[in-house]
Design a protein around this motif. Sequence first.
Motif, PDB file in Angstrom:
ATOM      1  N   GLU A 241      -6.668   2.754  27.126  1.00  0.00           N
ATOM      2  CA  GLU A 241      -6.380   1.759  28.165  1.00  0.00           C
ATOM      3  C   GLU A 241      -5.352   2.295  29.164  1.00  0.00           C
ATOM      4  N   ALA A 242      -4.338   2.988  28.657  1.00  0.00           N
ATOM      5  CA  ALA A 242      -3.303   3.554  29.534  1.00  0.00           C
ATOM      6  C   ALA A 242      -3.927   4.524  30.524  1.00  0.00           C
ATOM      7  N   PHE A 243      -4.812   5.395  30.042  1.00  0.00           N
ATOM      8  CA  PHE A 243      -5.435   6.363  30.950  1.00  0.00           C
ATOM      9  C   PHE A 243      -6.387   5.693  31.936  1.00  0.00           C
ATOM     10  N   LYS A 244      -6.947   4.547  31.571  1.00  0.00           N
ATOM     11  CA  LYS A 244      -7.797   3.814  32.526  1.00  0.00           C
ATOM     12  C   LYS A 244      -6.992   3.313  33.721  1.00  0.00           C
ATOM     13  N   VAL A 245      -5.784   2.824  33.465  1.00  0.00           N
ATOM     14  CA  VAL A 245      -4.995   2.235  34.544  1.00  0.00           C
ATOM     15  C   VAL A 245      -4.117   3.252  35.260  1.00  0.00           C
ATOM     16  N   LEU A 246      -4.025   4.474  34.736  1.00  0.00           N
ATOM     17  CA  LEU A 246      -3.258   5.528  35.400  1.00  0.00           C
ATOM     18  C   LEU A 246      -4.051   6.147  36.538  1.00  0.00           C
TER      19      LEU A 246
ATOM     20  N   LEU B 127       1.982   0.834  14.869  1.00  0.00           N
ATOM     21  CA  LEU B 127       0.575   0.784  15.256  1.00  0.00           C
ATOM     22  C   LEU B 127      -0.300   1.539  14.270  1.00  0.00           C
ATOM     23  N   SER B 128      -1.491   1.030  14.070  1.00  0.00           N
ATOM     24  CA  SER B 128      -2.473   1.814  13.326  1.00  0.00           C
ATOM     25  C   SER B 128      -2.978   2.918  14.250  1.00  0.00           C
ATOM     26  N   ILE B 129      -3.586   3.931  13.682  1.00  0.00           N
ATOM     27  CA  ILE B 129      -4.137   5.017  14.493  1.00  0.00           C
ATOM     28  C   ILE B 129      -5.227   4.487  15.417  1.00  0.00           C
ATOM     29  N   TYR B 130      -5.943   3.469  14.966  1.00  0.00           N
ATOM     30  CA  TYR B 130      -7.026   2.886  15.773  1.00  0.00           C
ATOM     31  C   TYR B 130      -6.459   2.122  16.973  1.00  0.00           C
ATOM     32  N   ASP B 131      -5.404   1.334  16.732  1.00  0.00           N
ATOM     33  CA  ASP B 131      -4.762   0.618  17.837  1.00  0.00           C
ATOM     34  C   ASP B 131      -4.128   1.595  18.821  1.00  0.00           C
TER      35      ASP B 131
ATOM     36  N   VAL C 177       2.891 -11.290  29.230  1.00  0.00           N
ATOM     37  CA  VAL C 177       2.373 -11.373  27.870  1.00  0.00           C
ATOM     38  C   VAL C 177       0.966 -10.798  27.935  1.00  0.00           C
ATOM     39  N   MET C 178       0.767  -9.665  27.234  1.00  0.00           N
ATOM     40  CA  MET C 178      -0.526  -8.983  27.306  1.00  0.00           C
ATOM     41  C   MET C 178      -0.661  -8.049  26.114  1.00  0.00           C
ATOM     42  N   ASP C 179      -1.881  -7.848  25.689  1.00  0.00           N
ATOM     43  CA  ASP C 179      -2.207  -6.931  24.603  1.00  0.00           C
ATOM     44  C   ASP C 179      -2.494  -5.559  25.211  1.00  0.00           C
ATOM     45  N   ALA C 180      -1.757  -4.556  24.794  1.00  0.00           N
ATOM     46  CA  ALA C 180      -1.920  -3.206  25.343  1.00  0.00           C
ATOM     47  C   ALA C 180      -3.275  -2.599  25.008  1.00  0.00           C
ATOM     48  N   ARG C 181      -3.995  -3.186  24.053  1.00  0.00           N
ATOM     49  CA  ARG C 181      -5.332  -2.690  23.714  1.00  0.00           C
ATOM     50  C   ARG C 181      -6.385  -3.164  24.713  1.00  0.00           C
ATOM     51  N   LYS C 182      -6.006  -4.111  25.561  1.00  0.00           N
ATOM     52  CA  LYS C 182      -6.932  -4.648  26.564  1.00  0.00           C
ATOM     53  C   LYS C 182      -6.112  -5.029  27.796  1.00  0.00           C
ATOM     54  N   LEU C 183      -5.826  -4.035  28.608  1.00  0.00           N
ATOM     55  CA  LEU C 183      -4.968  -4.245  29.779  1.00  0.00           C
ATOM     56  C   LEU C 183      -5.708  -4.979  30.887  1.00  0.00           C
ATOM     57  N   ASP C 184      -4.994  -5.912  31.498  1.00  0.00           N
ATOM     58  CA  ASP C 184      -5.542  -6.702  32.586  1.00  0.00           C
ATOM     59  C   ASP C 184      -4.969  -6.199  33.918  1.00  0.00           C
TER      60      ASP C 184
END
Length: 130
Positions: free
Chosen positions: A63-68, A52-56, A26-33
């Motif tokens: 966030e995806a590119f941070k963890v890639l 999703l909104s364009i902002y989300d 359970v996690m919010d994709a806007r703030k990956l842990d």
Amino acid sequence: MDVQKELIEKAEKISEELGYKAEFRVMDARKLDFPNENFDLVALLGNPLPHLSIYDFDKIVQEAFKVLKPSGVLFLEYADWVRLLHQGYRDALVEDPFISFHVSLDTTKGQVERLFINLEKRRAISLDKD
């Protein structure tokens, strides 16, 4: 990963029934842990764009590119539902000996122009429908 605990529980149950080894969170994709540069692949599944909104979406991609990892891949599943509905609509409303093609489709006005071809008589008829 999902923000809804019930969906994670359902995924865990299905995974167990199928004998898969999977980890769900359970996690919010806007703030990956997750640690930075940790994954080879990040996949956004379930046709997320319409939800999703364009902002989300922008935050989720960041966030995806941070963890890639630097050579990692971001995969985004996208289904063009208007196109799929259009294809089903076209196929459902035409019977032999006719075939039909959409000449134009304006979803904002709810207008469609269709070309019907009678294969037995070799004639074409263009119709505008609202």
